[in-house]
Scaffold this active site. Sequence first.
Site, PDB file in Angstrom:
ATOM      1  N   SER A 244       0.970  -1.186   0.068  1.00 27.84           N
ATOM      2  CA  SER A 244       0.077   0.003   0.012  1.00 27.84           C
ATOM      3  C   SER A 244       1.008   1.117  -0.103  1.00 27.84           C
ATOM      4  O   SER A 244       1.644   1.495  -0.925  1.00 27.84           O
ATOM      5  CB  SER A 244      -0.847  -0.046   1.155  1.00 27.84           C
ATOM      6  OG  SER A 244      -1.976   0.806   1.078  1.00 27.84           O
ATOM      7  N   GLU A 370      -9.117  -3.708  -5.351  1.00 27.42           N
ATOM      8  CA  GLU A 370      -8.625  -2.780  -4.574  1.00 27.42           C
ATOM      9  C   GLU A 370      -9.226  -1.614  -4.083  1.00 27.42           C
ATOM     10  O   GLU A 370      -9.073  -1.041  -3.060  1.00 27.42           O
ATOM     11  CB  GLU A 370      -7.327  -2.172  -5.533  1.00 27.42           C
ATOM     12  CG  GLU A 370      -6.058  -3.111  -5.615  1.00 27.42           C
ATOM     13  CD  GLU A 370      -5.046  -3.355  -4.463  1.00 27.42           C
ATOM     14  OE1 GLU A 370      -5.446  -2.708  -3.321  1.00 27.42           O
ATOM     15  OE2 GLU A 370      -4.083  -4.168  -4.615  1.00 27.42           O
ATOM     16  N   HIS A 480      -8.369  -4.763  -1.053  1.00 24.65           N
ATOM     17  CA  HIS A 480      -6.927  -3.951  -0.389  1.00 24.65           C
ATOM     18  C   HIS A 480      -6.401  -4.690   0.917  1.00 24.65           C
ATOM     19  O   HIS A 480      -7.198  -5.005   1.887  1.00 24.65           O
ATOM     20  CB  HIS A 480      -6.988  -2.489  -0.471  1.00 24.65           C
ATOM     21  CG  HIS A 480      -5.845  -1.657  -0.092  1.00 24.65           C
ATOM     22  ND1 HIS A 480      -4.919  -1.621  -0.973  1.00 24.65           N
ATOM     23  CD2 HIS A 480      -5.332  -1.179   0.966  1.00 24.65           C
ATOM     24  CE1 HIS A 480      -3.806  -0.968  -0.653  1.00 24.65           C
ATOM     25  NE2 HIS A 480      -4.091  -0.900   0.631  1.00 24.65           N
TER      26      HIS A 480
END
Length: 559
Positions: A244, A370, A480
């Site tokens: 991330s 995501e 995510h």
Amino acid sequence: MVLLALVQAAVVAFNVVTFVVAAPAPTDPDALLSRASAPTVSLDQGTFTGASDGFVNRFLGIPFAKPPVGDLRFRLPVASDPYTGPHSAANFGAACPQQDFKLPLTPGLAAEAVDFIVNTFYGLITPDAEDCLSINVWTPTGVKAGANLPVAVWMFGGGFEIGGTNIYNGGAIVKRSIDLKEPVVYVSMNYRVSAFGFLGSKEVKAAGVGNLGLQDQRLALRWVQKYITAFGGDPTKVTIWGESAGAISVALHMVTNGGNTEGLFRGAFMQSGSPIPIGDISHGQKFYDALVSQVGCSGASDTLQCLRQAPYKKLKDAVDASPGIFSPQSLALAWAPRVDGVFLKDTPQNLVLQGSVANVPFVTGDCDDEGTLFALSSLNVTTESQLRNYLSQNFVTGISQSDLDKLLQLYPGDITKGSPFDTSILNALTPQFKRIAAILGDLVFQGPRRFFLQQRSGQQNTWSFLSKRLKLLPGLGSGHATDLLNVYGGGDLADYVINFVNRLDPNGPGGNLNWPKYDTASAKLLTLQDGFNPQVITQDNFRKDAIDFAVKLGLDNPL
């Protein structure tokens, strides 16, 4: 019932990985015995005493920079003075100041998804303080100085607003590397986040103090070069690795300084992050001005110096009042890396186009869905008219009406086409949720990943992956951070990482599927999925027209 059982199993797995990532020091007899003869390491004229579980030694909370407090607040990090005397390195140091946020625990969201969000993000809330710039090292027990093991340097995620090192158990990676007979040294560092690390304004640019969080990371990498030999690591065999915001950080270290690594790393591994479409640091002006006003510095002749002198609590309260990663504007972050003229001399994607990229092997990959987690912040957007306003006000602020029309044609309102992908009519939390999730995921993650690979394949060794695991997680799908389980939970992705750190190639011990290099002709992806075939090779051609257009919009309208 089968579906429910699979989802419950997935959530149990995430509860397990949360324990693995954040597990406290073991208390079994062997570990207690090892602590009685705790490992030590000499740095300069200082001696640091760590801890061990009998397999892995850990040295935690070692300061690598002077505390960024007082007049050092909002300034470039300054390396610590040479070490002297005895120091305890048995416990993590404080995380850097964490921006307050509210989890998007929307009514009606399935309990399994709530569990995932809480276990993944709530765990990021850690004891924090301004005096926070510390580094941690895990090594195989028995490794001596000069053993020259390859080094994995981890950069945590958290939207550049939250996060710390103490929820990631580097010992799990080192232990797995021992099992594979490919031992590594693992390093992680704290860096300043939120306004403390990514203040943005013309004042910040003029002072040359933008992107302080990235500068903290860079200084930590220099610390590794200076000291890692004492822990048995090889400073010439460093791989930078993150997830991330940590992965985006890795990408930005690749494009800064004209692509010159300064010998700080020889490889890069990115999970859910590539060079992203971010613009000039002046894009953060309105957030800076709000901070100045709330702290009471509006009348100061030097507002930046006034912020340095402000009481910590008053400043922290003002930061907490700023938009966070789960505010309605979501991934249009208030505090983020931006073009500052020092660390970033142009937008990251323009730097890629200019060839300002470290010529090292790299891996970059994403999860399939995501955008779902971040789309939870916009569940009040339920009509196409509201969606048009939402996108044009937050993500593509300079978009023309015709381009907006085209974007919405490429990402249609048909819920079967949205994210979580391949879930038919399921997960439509609102009429626009899956559509927003698809757009955000491609604009910030999939598009930048594919753009980076297309620009660099053939010029350096590259690999890419797509994680479709936990697809049955309600609302989120393969969302995510779902790939973290495959790393800190001892999964196959951890093996690929360890192999890459050792060989600059993800293939090697572990018995996993051979992962082909990425090139523009074949565009082969390692795809991780649930079921009887956990690893397959697919082609990176999904949503081609849509993602190509999302990349164009990002280049034209950097955040």
